[in-house]
Design a protein around this motif. Structure first.
Motif, PDB file in Angstrom:
ATOM      1  N   ILE A 138      31.989  48.807  53.104  1.00  0.00           N
ATOM      2  CA  ILE A 138      32.948  49.116  52.070  1.00  0.00           C
ATOM      3  C   ILE A 138      34.094  48.135  51.759  1.00  0.00           C
ATOM      4  N   ILE A 139      34.210  47.364  50.793  1.00  0.00           N
ATOM      5  CA  ILE A 139      35.586  46.627  50.528  1.00  0.00           C
ATOM      6  C   ILE A 139      36.647  47.388  50.011  1.00  0.00           C
ATOM      7  N   ALA A 140      37.983  47.438  50.463  1.00  0.00           N
ATOM      8  CA  ALA A 140      39.195  48.062  49.860  1.00  0.00           C
ATOM      9  C   ALA A 140      40.264  47.346  49.775  1.00  0.00           C
ATOM     10  N   PRO A 141      40.380  46.567  48.654  1.00  0.00           N
ATOM     11  CA  PRO A 141      41.522  45.888  48.258  1.00  0.00           C
ATOM     12  C   PRO A 141      42.728  46.597  47.950  1.00  0.00           C
ATOM     13  N   SER A 142      43.808  46.154  48.595  1.00  0.00           N
ATOM     14  CA  SER A 142      45.088  47.132  48.439  1.00  0.00           C
ATOM     15  C   SER A 142      46.076  46.291  47.986  1.00  0.00           C
ATOM     16  N   ASN A 143      45.931  45.145  47.460  1.00  0.00           N
ATOM     17  CA  ASN A 143      47.295  44.254  47.233  1.00  0.00           C
ATOM     18  C   ASN A 143      47.759  44.549  45.785  1.00  0.00           C
ATOM     19  N   MET A 144      47.128  45.069  44.801  1.00  0.00           N
ATOM     20  CA  MET A 144      47.752  45.302  43.392  1.00  0.00           C
ATOM     21  C   MET A 144      47.996  43.832  42.526  1.00  0.00           C
ATOM     22  N   MET A 145      47.213  42.656  42.802  1.00  0.00           N
ATOM     23  CA  MET A 145      47.278  41.740  42.113  1.00  0.00           C
ATOM     24  C   MET A 145      46.185  42.240  40.827  1.00  0.00           C
ATOM     25  N   ASP A 146      46.818  41.693  39.639  1.00  0.00           N
ATOM     26  CA  ASP A 146      46.225  41.587  38.445  1.00  0.00           C
ATOM     27  C   ASP A 146      44.756  40.742  38.661  1.00  0.00           C
ATOM     28  N   GLY A 147      43.550  41.623  38.156  1.00  0.00           N
ATOM     29  CA  GLY A 147      42.536  40.813  38.333  1.00  0.00           C
ATOM     30  C   GLY A 147      41.639  40.891  39.634  1.00  0.00           C
ATOM     31  N   PHE A 148      42.354  41.607  40.597  1.00  0.00           N
ATOM     32  CA  PHE A 148      41.876  41.560  41.990  1.00  0.00           C
ATOM     33  C   PHE A 148      40.242  42.158  42.236  1.00  0.00           C
ATOM     34  N   VAL A 149      40.209  43.076  41.444  1.00  0.00           N
ATOM     35  CA  VAL A 149      38.705  43.725  41.529  1.00  0.00           C
ATOM     36  C   VAL A 149      37.599  42.716  40.981  1.00  0.00           C
TER      37      VAL A 149
ATOM     38  N   ARG B 106      51.230  56.868  32.417  1.00  0.00           N
ATOM     39  CA  ARG B 106      50.382  55.953  31.473  1.00  0.00           C
ATOM     40  C   ARG B 106      49.744  54.901  32.129  1.00  0.00           C
ATOM     41  N   GLU B 107      50.620  54.062  32.807  1.00  0.00           N
ATOM     42  CA  GLU B 107      50.582  52.928  33.503  1.00  0.00           C
ATOM     43  C   GLU B 107      49.226  53.430  34.477  1.00  0.00           C
ATOM     44  N   ALA B 108      49.362  54.249  35.482  1.00  0.00           N
ATOM     45  CA  ALA B 108      48.565  54.410  36.190  1.00  0.00           C
ATOM     46  C   ALA B 108      47.052  54.439  35.714  1.00  0.00           C
ATOM     47  N   LEU B 109      46.932  55.085  34.417  1.00  0.00           N
ATOM     48  CA  LEU B 109      45.517  55.393  33.883  1.00  0.00           C
ATOM     49  C   LEU B 109      45.014  53.618  33.352  1.00  0.00           C
ATOM     50  N   ARG B 110      46.226  52.903  32.945  1.00  0.00           N
ATOM     51  CA  ARG B 110      45.548  51.528  32.746  1.00  0.00           C
ATOM     52  C   ARG B 110      45.054  50.758  33.649  1.00  0.00           C
ATOM     53  N   GLU B 111      45.797  50.797  34.840  1.00  0.00           N
ATOM     54  CA  GLU B 111      45.333  50.304  35.967  1.00  0.00           C
ATOM     55  C   GLU B 111      44.081  50.515  36.392  1.00  0.00           C
ATOM     56  N   ALA B 112      43.804  51.903  36.529  1.00  0.00           N
ATOM     57  CA  ALA B 112      42.563  52.323  36.965  1.00  0.00           C
ATOM     58  C   ALA B 112      41.258  52.112  35.855  1.00  0.00           C
ATOM     59  N   ASN B 113      41.701  51.919  34.574  1.00  0.00           N
ATOM     60  CA  ASN B 113      40.792  51.738  33.595  1.00  0.00           C
ATOM     61  C   ASN B 113      40.096  50.194  33.859  1.00  0.00           C
ATOM     62  N   SER B 114      41.256  49.256  34.283  1.00  0.00           N
ATOM     63  CA  SER B 114      41.064  47.859  34.287  1.00  0.00           C
ATOM     64  C   SER B 114      40.245  47.906  35.549  1.00  0.00           C
ATOM     65  N   ASP B 115      40.360  48.333  36.687  1.00  0.00           N
ATOM     66  CA  ASP B 115      39.582  48.479  37.691  1.00  0.00           C
ATOM     67  C   ASP B 115      38.021  48.902  37.706  1.00  0.00           C
ATOM     68  N   VAL B 116      37.984  50.048  36.753  1.00  0.00           N
ATOM     69  CA  VAL B 116      36.578  50.415  36.513  1.00  0.00           C
ATOM     70  C   VAL B 116      36.031  49.315  35.728  1.00  0.00           C
ATOM     71  N   GLU B 117      36.652  48.803  34.705  1.00  0.00           N
ATOM     72  CA  GLU B 117      36.010  47.799  33.948  1.00  0.00           C
ATOM     73  C   GLU B 117      35.705  46.565  34.516  1.00  0.00           C
ATOM     74  N   GLU B 118      36.401  46.348  35.702  1.00  0.00           N
ATOM     75  CA  GLU B 118      36.044  44.900  36.714  1.00  0.00           C
ATOM     76  C   GLU B 118      35.293  45.248  37.602  1.00  0.00           C
ATOM     77  N   GLY B 119      34.642  46.668  37.918  1.00  0.00           N
ATOM     78  CA  GLY B 119      33.627  46.769  38.880  1.00  0.00           C
ATOM     79  C   GLY B 119      33.888  47.771  40.139  1.00  0.00           C
ATOM     80  N   ALA B 120      35.032  48.303  40.190  1.00  0.00           N
ATOM     81  CA  ALA B 120      35.429  49.281  41.277  1.00  0.00           C
ATOM     82  C   ALA B 120      34.324  50.299  41.204  1.00  0.00           C
ATOM     83  N   ASP B 121      34.085  50.711  42.538  1.00  0.00           N
ATOM     84  CA  ASP B 121      33.149  51.902  42.752  1.00  0.00           C
ATOM     85  C   ASP B 121      33.779  53.178  43.091  1.00  0.00           C
TER      86      ASP B 121
END
Length: 325
Positions: free
Chosen positions: A162-173, A229-244
């Motif tokens: 499993i790859i666990a990216p922790s950097n919080m860059m936009d678009g990292f997933v 609310r920002e947390a939910l935006r972050e999570a939504n972006s990552d799911v859309e980008e392919g986070a498992d």
């Protein structure tokens, strides 16, 4: 006829067996991921001063440490590397001979029972301690993505499950998913640090990983602790980008966020019980102020109750022993 017109809730608390029968939330060894700090050199087993019971270990001690986890019933580990040499771009993060890559290859061969999770970031490897490339005293988002993709691919090549990216860059997933797929690793999941706050609870980790920023802070890329609310935006972006998987970090002060992420996204949610949370409990226990076992089990159960499917915790070995009793 009973003269009392009220509910008898205590009926279901009357004995230990009764309480176990109706218990709504269960904590299991299968829920636990143990973090380990791997250092270069030999015969190294250094206890982290701010985290009693947590060690930096060299490769010659690593296998036995991990076999202990297996004996206890813990099946997952997340690896953090502590290199001897650092530079401006964190090149040891993506070198095939990097310390995490060496550890992954070793453990894949010697302890195949373990699920190996690779923390994918640059902060432990950069001379400035930030999670990406620096330009004009700021972390340059897009240039950092290229290096994070290289790091993820090198970790997958070395045996990461499993790859666990922790950097919080936009678009990292999205960048890492695309890079892994193009390199042939379409079946390697991404456990994204989707919701990572700029928290004061990380201090002991930075002692263990040697990743304290040499200037400024991480508030331009990690989240403001006041924001929900920002947390939910972050999570939504990552799911859309392919986070498992989605990680919420830290856990204890953000259980409301764990619950909201769990309710809104249909992927496993991971709570990171971070170093500061661990250190506070250990300090209080050392002074005899708390019952460590009962407090830790209560705390981790609260994370499960809030919605966490998985918990990354430095208490994993202790908890496994307690659950085995």
């Amino acid at each position: 006829m009973c003269e009392h017109a009220f509910k008898r809730h205590r009926r279901l608390r009357a004995s230990n067996n009764m309480r176990a029968l109706v218990r709504e939330t269960q904590l299991s060894k299968d829920d636990l991921i143990y973090p380990i700090f791997v250092v270069e050199g030999s015969t190294v087993k250094n206890e982290v001063s701010s985290m009693p019971g947590v060690f930096q270990v060299s490769l010659d001690y690593l296998t036995e440490e991990m076999k202990e986890l297996v004996r206890l019933g813990i099946r997952s580990v997340i690896l953090f590397g502590v290199p001897q040499e650092k530079d401006e771009v964190g090149s040891q993060a993506y070198e095939s001979t990097g310390i995490v890559q060496q550890a992954l290859r070793q453990l894949k061969h010697e302890v195949p029972e373990l699920t190996l999770i690779a923390d994918t970031c640059l902060c432990e490897y950069t001379s400035h301690g930030h999670c990406g490339v620096i330009h004009d005293n700021d972390v340059e988002n897009d240039a950092s993505l290229d290096l994070l993709v290289q790091t993820a691919i090198s970790q997958a090549e070395a045996g990461a499950d499993i790859i666990a990216p922790s950097n919080m860059m936009d678009g990292f997933v999205k960048a890492i998913r695309t890079g892994l797929d193009e390199a042939g690793f379409i079946n390697i999941p991404i456990m994204s640090y989707a919701v990572k706050y700029a928290s004061a609870f990380y201090g002991p980790f930075r002692d263990a990983a040697g990743s304290t920023p040499q200037f400024g802070d991480r508030k331009t890329y990690q989240m403001d602790p006041a924001n929900r609310r920002e947390a939910l935006r972050e999570a939504n972006s990552d799911v859309e980008e392919g986070a498992d998987f989605l990680i919420v970090k830290p856990a204890l002060s953000y259980l409301d966020i764990v619950r909201e992420v769990k309710d809104q996204f249909n992927v496993p949610v991971v709570a990171y019980n971070v170093s500061g949370e661990y250190a506070m409990v250990k300090a209080a226990a050392a002074n005899g102020w708390i019952d460590e076992k009962q407090l830790v089990l209560e705390k981790l159960t609260s994370m499960k109750r809030a919605g966490a499917d998985i918990i990354i915790t430095y208490f994993a070995k202790d908890v496994a022993q307690w659950l085995n009793e």
